[in-house]
Design a protein around this motif. Structure first.
Motif, PDB file in Angstrom:
ATOM      1  N   VAL A 318       0.857  -1.184   0.000  1.00  0.00           N
ATOM      2  CA  VAL A 318       0.000   0.000   0.000  1.00  0.00           C
ATOM      3  C   VAL A 318       0.886   1.224   0.000  1.00  0.00           C
ATOM      4  O   VAL A 318       2.055   1.179   0.395  1.00  0.00           O
ATOM      5  CB  VAL A 318      -0.940   0.026   1.216  1.00  0.00           C
ATOM      6  N   ASP A 319       0.317   2.319  -0.436  1.00  0.00           N
ATOM      7  CA  ASP A 319       1.027   3.591  -0.415  1.00  0.00           C
ATOM      8  C   ASP A 319       0.914   4.209   0.972  1.00  0.00           C
ATOM      9  O   ASP A 319      -0.180   4.239   1.576  1.00  0.00           O
ATOM     10  CB  ASP A 319       0.484   4.541  -1.466  1.00  0.00           C
ATOM     11  N   VAL A 320       2.028   4.757   1.449  1.00  0.00           N
ATOM     12  CA  VAL A 320       2.064   5.383   2.780  1.00  0.00           C
ATOM     13  C   VAL A 320       2.377   6.857   2.614  1.00  0.00           C
ATOM     14  O   VAL A 320       3.335   7.218   1.928  1.00  0.00           O
ATOM     15  CB  VAL A 320       3.133   4.723   3.679  1.00  0.00           C
ATOM     16  N   THR A 321       1.518   7.694   3.225  1.00  0.00           N
ATOM     17  CA  THR A 321       1.727   9.149   3.187  1.00  0.00           C
ATOM     18  C   THR A 321       2.000   9.624   4.611  1.00  0.00           C
ATOM     19  O   THR A 321       1.236   9.354   5.528  1.00  0.00           O
ATOM     20  CB  THR A 321       0.510   9.878   2.619  1.00  0.00           C
ATOM     21  N   LEU A 322       3.141  10.310   4.784  1.00  0.00           N
ATOM     22  CA  LEU A 322       3.549  10.773   6.116  1.00  0.00           C
ATOM     23  C   LEU A 322       3.009  12.169   6.374  1.00  0.00           C
ATOM     24  O   LEU A 322       2.972  13.018   5.473  1.00  0.00           O
ATOM     25  CB  LEU A 322       5.075  10.776   6.230  1.00  0.00           C
ATOM     26  N   ASP A 323       2.607  12.426   7.612  1.00  0.00           N
ATOM     27  CA  ASP A 323       2.091  13.731   8.020  1.00  0.00           C
ATOM     28  C   ASP A 323       3.294  14.591   8.446  1.00  0.00           C
ATOM     29  O   ASP A 323       4.019  14.240   9.388  1.00  0.00           O
ATOM     30  CB  ASP A 323       1.126  13.577   9.175  1.00  0.00           C
ATOM     31  N   PRO A 324       3.537  15.712   7.722  1.00  0.00           N
ATOM     32  CA  PRO A 324       4.693  16.542   8.102  1.00  0.00           C
ATOM     33  C   PRO A 324       4.599  17.124   9.496  1.00  0.00           C
ATOM     34  O   PRO A 324       5.600  17.461  10.112  1.00  0.00           O
ATOM     35  CB  PRO A 324       4.707  17.630   7.021  1.00  0.00           C
ATOM     36  N   ASP A 325       3.379  17.237  10.067  1.00  0.00           N
ATOM     37  CA  ASP A 325       3.232  17.814  11.425  1.00  0.00           C
ATOM     38  C   ASP A 325       3.648  16.825  12.512  1.00  0.00           C
ATOM     39  O   ASP A 325       4.077  17.228  13.606  1.00  0.00           O
ATOM     40  CB  ASP A 325       1.794  18.259  11.651  1.00  0.00           C
ATOM     41  N   THR A 326       3.539  15.557  12.228  1.00  0.00           N
ATOM     42  CA  THR A 326       3.874  14.547  13.250  1.00  0.00           C
ATOM     43  C   THR A 326       5.152  13.796  12.943  1.00  0.00           C
ATOM     44  O   THR A 326       5.615  12.998  13.749  1.00  0.00           O
ATOM     45  CB  THR A 326       2.719  13.546  13.372  1.00  0.00           C
ATOM     46  N   ALA A 327       5.721  14.022  11.772  1.00  0.00           N
ATOM     47  CA  ALA A 327       6.965  13.334  11.415  1.00  0.00           C
ATOM     48  C   ALA A 327       8.136  13.865  12.246  1.00  0.00           C
ATOM     49  O   ALA A 327       8.092  14.974  12.791  1.00  0.00           O
ATOM     50  CB  ALA A 327       7.247  13.507   9.915  1.00  0.00           C
ATOM     51  N   ASN A 328       9.160  13.074  12.321  1.00  0.00           N
ATOM     52  CA  ASN A 328      10.369  13.490  13.041  1.00  0.00           C
ATOM     53  C   ASN A 328      10.940  14.749  12.408  1.00  0.00           C
ATOM     54  O   ASN A 328      10.966  14.883  11.178  1.00  0.00           O
ATOM     55  CB  ASN A 328      11.406  12.374  13.004  1.00  0.00           C
ATOM     56  N   ARG A 329      11.405  15.674  13.280  1.00  0.00           N
ATOM     57  CA  ARG A 329      11.870  16.944  12.778  1.00  0.00           C
ATOM     58  C   ARG A 329      13.145  16.821  11.956  1.00  0.00           C
ATOM     59  O   ARG A 329      13.492  17.738  11.219  1.00  0.00           O
ATOM     60  CB  ARG A 329      12.113  17.923  13.943  1.00  0.00           C
TER      61      ARG A 329
END
Length: 339
Positions: A318-329
């Motif tokens: 499946v395709d995974v989309t990361l949330d920039p607000d919760t991703a590691n800085r």
């Protein structure tokens, strides 16, 4: 008027008397008012040492033209004789020939000290220095102590008539008089409980005998015999067996038994450790081979994946989309958020 003249006369006579009295010491000195000064401290040496027997003339006047004689018991058998500005070995005691000397330069300053080489134990005693200028003579004295270290003290048990047991410490061959110190097993000084007897034997040497009563509370005693001058000490110890006193505590027996067993176990532990070390070295290559074979099997099993399972894994992707607000800085995302 006569009264004033009388007072002036008395004052004048008084001043003359004072002047005469003040000049008397100087006059007596010029006429030979000197004395010989020996040593008030003994000269302490060991057998074979070279010693200086101190003696001088006071006030310091030259002794070059005097008769200077050193002797012990007999005046006519000198240890050393200086006469007519020369040594006189012909009249000297044969035991001292070739071993005595006066310093010629020292004689000029009134120093008549005697140098004695290779002193012997038999030469201990009081020496007299004698000086004579022809009009008067004086003498002084110097004592020589040839120290002798006695024998190793021996400690033994003795019994009195009343069946009182005591320890006796004996040593001989001392000079000067030694002192005896008793200590119990704890190192406490118990000399005050002892009695010491000193005896003079041949050649001026002394023997010592000291005893102390035995108490059941203490079973180890040491006897220290030492010189009263800075010399080596001799010490002996005596351990009284537990069979002598039936009431002795058994903790010492247990302690020494444990100590003996521990000492005996040390070689066994060393042998066992060496055996284990040899076995470990022997099986170490086999263990490494076994570990390598198991690891290889695991890797081969991971490589052989059936095609059906692989297709199933791919179909489940499946395709995974990361949330920039919760991703590691520290993670940098693409605009779509999937890279």
């Amino acid at each position: 008027m006569f009264r004033k003249q009388r007072e002036m006369t008395l004052r004048f006579l008084g001043r003359i008397c004072l002047i005469v009295l003040s000049l008397l010491p100087a006059v007596s000195t010029q006429r030979g008012g000197w004395r010989v000064v020996g040593s008030d401290q003994p000269v302490i040496a060991e057998a074979g040492d070279d010693v200086i027997l101190p003696c001088h003339i006071s006030p310091r006047v030259s002794a070059v033209d005097m008769e200077v004689r050193w002797f012990r018991e007999r005046f006519d058998t000198p240890v050393h004789l200086y006469l007519n500005q020369n040594d006189q070995p012909g009249t000297q005691d044969s035991d001292y020939q070739g071993r005595t000397a006066l310093s010629p330069s020292a004689l000029e300053t009134g120093d008549i000290s005697l140098r004695l080489r290779y002193i012997r134990p038999s030469e201990r005693g009081v020496y007299t220095c004698f000086a004579d200028d022809g009009s008067q003579y004086e003498e002084g004295q110097a004592e020589v102590i040839v120290a002798a270290l006695g024998t190793q003290p021996s400690v033994s048990m003795d019994y009195t008539q009343g069946e009182q047991t005591r320890l006796v410490c004996r040593s001989e061959g001392w000079d000067p008089e030694p002192e005896v110190i008793w200590r119990d097993r704890n190192g406490n000084d118990v000399t005050s409980l002892s009695n010491t007897t000193l005896l003079r034997v041949s050649q001026g040497l002394r023997s010592v005998s000291s005893y102390i009563k035995i108490k059941q509370q203490s079973n180890v005693f040491s006897c220290l015999v030492r010189s009263k001058i800075p010399k080596p000490d001799w010490e002996s110890k005596l351990h009284i067996s537990s069979d002598f006193f039936p009431g002795v505590s058994g903790w010492m027996v247990a302690f020494f038994l444990t100590l003996a067993l521990s000492i005996g176990a040390i070689p066994l532990l060393v042998i066992q450790w060496r055996r284990m070390d040899a076995m470990e070295r022997q099986f170490e290559p086999m263990a490494a081979l076994y570990l390598y074979q198991n690891l290889r099997k695991e890797l081969e099993s991971m490589r052989q994946i059936p095609k059906s399972e692989w297709k199933w894994i791919l179909s489940s992707a499946v395709d995974v989309t990361l949330d920039p607000d919760t991703a590691n800085r520290w993670l940098i995302l693409s605009a779509e958020g999937n890279e």
